[in-house]
Scaffold this motif. Structure first.
Motif, PDB file in Angstrom:
ATOM      1  N   ALA A 199       9.317  10.904   4.482  1.00 18.17           N
ATOM      2  CA  ALA A 199       8.449  10.458   3.388  1.00 18.17           C
ATOM      3  C   ALA A 199       7.277   9.687   3.970  1.00 18.17           C
ATOM      4  O   ALA A 199       7.344   9.163   5.082  1.00 18.17           O
ATOM      5  N   VAL A 200       6.212   9.637   3.199  1.00 22.18           N
ATOM      6  CA  VAL A 200       5.045   8.817   3.520  1.00 22.18           C
ATOM      7  C   VAL A 200       4.857   7.834   2.373  1.00 22.18           C
ATOM      8  O   VAL A 200       4.964   8.213   1.208  1.00 22.18           O
ATOM      9  N   THR A 201       4.599   6.588   2.694  1.00 16.59           N
ATOM     10  CA  THR A 201       4.376   5.611   1.637  1.00 16.59           C
ATOM     11  C   THR A 201       3.048   4.899   1.832  1.00 16.59           C
ATOM     12  O   THR A 201       2.652   4.562   2.938  1.00 16.59           O
ATOM     13  N   THR A 202       2.369   4.726   0.746  1.00 18.36           N
ATOM     14  CA  THR A 202       1.182   3.889   0.638  1.00 18.36           C
ATOM     15  C   THR A 202       0.811   3.851  -0.836  1.00 18.36           C
ATOM     16  O   THR A 202       1.629   4.165  -1.703  1.00 18.36           O
ATOM     17  N   ASP A 203      -0.408   3.495  -1.133  1.00 19.40           N
ATOM     18  CA  ASP A 203      -0.836   3.378  -2.521  1.00 19.40           C
ATOM     19  C   ASP A 203      -0.918   4.748  -3.183  1.00 19.40           C
ATOM     20  O   ASP A 203      -1.301   5.740  -2.552  1.00 19.40           O
ATOM     21  N   ILE A 212      -6.809  -1.546  -8.999  1.00 20.33           N
ATOM     22  CA  ILE A 212      -5.437  -2.003  -8.786  1.00 20.33           C
ATOM     23  C   ILE A 212      -4.546  -0.777  -8.667  1.00 20.33           C
ATOM     24  O   ILE A 212      -4.394  -0.004  -9.620  1.00 20.33           O
ATOM     25  N   ALA A 213      -3.990  -0.597  -7.495  1.00 20.15           N
ATOM     26  CA  ALA A 213      -3.135   0.557  -7.217  1.00 20.15           C
ATOM     27  C   ALA A 213      -1.663   0.139  -7.239  1.00 20.15           C
ATOM     28  O   ALA A 213      -1.328  -1.041  -7.123  1.00 20.15           O
ATOM     29  N   ALA A 214      -0.803   1.128  -7.383  1.00 24.90           N
ATOM     30  CA  ALA A 214       0.640   0.928  -7.256  1.00 24.90           C
ATOM     31  C   ALA A 214       1.120   1.709  -6.041  1.00 24.90           C
ATOM     32  O   ALA A 214       0.489   2.687  -5.632  1.00 24.90           O
ATOM     33  N   GLN A 215       2.201   1.291  -5.444  1.00 25.95           N
ATOM     34  CA  GLN A 215       2.751   1.998  -4.296  1.00 25.95           C
ATOM     35  C   GLN A 215       3.631   3.149  -4.762  1.00 25.95           C
ATOM     36  O   GLN A 215       4.265   3.085  -5.819  1.00 25.95           O
ATOM     37  N   ASP A 216       3.660   4.214  -3.972  1.00 27.89           N
ATOM     38  CA  ASP A 216       4.471   5.371  -4.319  1.00 27.89           C
ATOM     39  C   ASP A 216       4.911   6.048  -3.022  1.00 27.89           C
ATOM     40  O   ASP A 216       4.618   5.569  -1.914  1.00 27.89           O
ATOM     41  N   LEU A 217       5.608   7.159  -3.168  1.00 22.37           N
ATOM     42  CA  LEU A 217       6.105   7.935  -2.021  1.00 22.37           C
ATOM     43  C   LEU A 217       5.640   9.376  -2.141  1.00 22.37           C
ATOM     44  O   LEU A 217       5.607   9.944  -3.238  1.00 22.37           O
ATOM     45  N   LEU A 218       5.312   9.971  -1.018  1.00 24.74           N
ATOM     46  CA  LEU A 218       4.980  11.385  -0.942  1.00 24.74           C
ATOM     47  C   LEU A 218       6.032  12.061  -0.076  1.00 24.74           C
ATOM     48  O   LEU A 218       6.326  11.598   1.035  1.00 24.74           O
ATOM     49  N   VAL A 219       6.621  13.141  -0.583  1.00 24.65           N
ATOM     50  CA  VAL A 219       7.668  13.867   0.136  1.00 24.65           C
ATOM     51  C   VAL A 219       7.336  15.356   0.117  1.00 24.65           C
ATOM     52  O   VAL A 219       6.412  15.786  -0.581  1.00 24.65           O
ATOM     53  N   SER A 275       4.006   5.323   7.667  1.00 27.56           N
ATOM     54  CA  SER A 275       2.873   4.638   7.083  1.00 27.56           C
ATOM     55  C   SER A 275       1.917   4.271   8.212  1.00 27.56           C
ATOM     56  O   SER A 275       2.168   4.585   9.377  1.00 27.56           O
ATOM     57  N   VAL A 276       0.824   3.616   7.870  1.00 29.02           N
ATOM     58  CA  VAL A 276      -0.198   3.279   8.856  1.00 29.02           C
ATOM     59  C   VAL A 276      -0.053   1.834   9.294  1.00 29.02           C
ATOM     60  O   VAL A 276       0.157   0.940   8.471  1.00 29.02           O
ATOM     61  N   LYS A 277      -0.183   1.618  10.572  1.00 29.03           N
ATOM     62  CA  LYS A 277      -0.086   0.275  11.133  1.00 29.03           C
ATOM     63  C   LYS A 277      -1.152  -0.625  10.530  1.00 29.03           C
ATOM     64  O   LYS A 277      -2.297  -0.242  10.387  1.00 29.03           O
ATOM     65  N   GLY A 278      -0.762  -1.829  10.147  1.00 31.49           N
ATOM     66  CA  GLY A 278      -1.704  -2.777   9.577  1.00 31.49           C
ATOM     67  C   GLY A 278      -1.755  -2.768   8.065  1.00 31.49           C
ATOM     68  O   GLY A 278      -2.499  -3.539   7.470  1.00 31.49           O
ATOM     69  N   THR A 279      -0.956  -1.903   7.423  1.00 31.80           N
ATOM     70  CA  THR A 279      -0.910  -1.867   5.966  1.00 31.80           C
ATOM     71  C   THR A 279       0.312  -2.630   5.465  1.00 31.80           C
ATOM     72  O   THR A 279       1.233  -2.926   6.220  1.00 31.80           O
TER      73      THR A 279
END
Length: 278
Positions: A195-199, A128-135, A155-159
């Motif tokens: 920024a990039v966002t994903t898990d 179980i992951a949480a979402q965050d941001l990378l800058v 972010s990546v298409k389809g996420t």
């Protein structure tokens, strides 16, 4: 005498057709994962561009936590590592790859959602992951998803990640989508996005590759339950895979795989999930 023979022949043909259809139906209902595992091989879909989770290396090997989970499942299904065929599956094509039978199952940071469950059966969750941001390290004005209004977010298409930001935190965010996360990281380092966002577990892998240039915001939000994607209706395969995941957790192999793939003390993984609560 001829009439009874024709009736008998017609009846026999009819019965054979029924048996054939019944046999086909039974074959379709059988677990493709378990069928193939008894033959000693499995085709497993993973990502090739996510450090720490699923990455294809220069020596033509694959490495990551998703890879380790997939290997453990295969082992519990009596498939040796040399019996695994690894297949790169773009994140936007995961349902398609399963439906077309291109893979037996997918282990690729595959979040369990109600929409996906209409097309895919999930085992797990296994994390179980949480979402965050990378800058960028020198970016001090972004410290949470609410500070992305008017900013360029990749972010990546389809996420599910970017859509959550847009719907819940920053409706006017400028969304940039690529087919792979490494292109988002390249755009971030080049200041083409803010920024990039994903898990968080995915971002932690990229942070480990660029610790002096990037910063994980650490303001976790949302929840992503990673599941193993199977052909729709493969309940038998799901049961066997759930048992394998539970065994991986209880044996200590699950925690060892996380520590091996995410050794940085800056990232604290979440505890094991309750398996079977798809």
């Amino acid at each position: 005498m001829s009439a009874p023979r024709r009736t008998t022949t017609a009846s026999a043909i009819f019965l054979l057709a029924i048996f054939a259809l019944t046999g086909c139906g039974q074959q379709k209902g059988r677990s493709e994962v378990l069928n193939h595992s008894t033959e000693g091989h499995l085709s497993i879909g993973i990502t090739y561009d996510q450090p720490g989770l699923g990455q294809h290396l220069a020596d033509d090997t694959v490495r990551g936590f998703d890879v380790d989970v997939a290997k453990y499942i295969a082992q519990r299904l009596n498939v040796p590592e040399n019996g695994i065929s690894w297949k790169q599956v773009p994140l936007a094509d995961r349902e398609i790859a399963i439906e077309r039978g291109e893979v037996d199952f997918i282990a690729a940071a595959y979040s369990i959602t109600a929409q996906r469950q209409q097309r895919v059966t999930f085992a797990g969750p296994y994390y179980i992951a949480a979402q965050d941001l990378l800058v960028r390290e020198d970016e001090k004005s972004i410290n949470g998803p609410g500070e992305l209004t008017g900013r360029r977010l990749c972010s990546v298409k389809g996420t599910t990640s970017a859509e959550r930001v847009r719907q819940q935190y920053a409706a006017n965010v400028q969304l940039v989508e690529y087919p792979q996360f490494d292109r988002c990281i390249t755009a971030l380092l080049a200041a083409q996005v803010d920024a990039v966002t994903t898990d968080d577990v995915i971002l932690a892998g990229y942070l480990a590759k660029n610790p002096e240039l990037l910063r994980l915001v650490g303001r976790k939000f949302g929840e992503e339950r990673y599941g193993i994607g199977l052909r729709k209706g493969d309940d038998e395969g799901r049961t066997r895979i759930n048992a394998a995941i539970q065994q991986m957790i209880s044996s200590g192999a699950w925690n060892a795989a996380l520590t091996r793939n995410f050794p940085s003390p800056e990232f604290q993984p979440n505890p094991p999930p309750q398996v079977g609560q798809e």
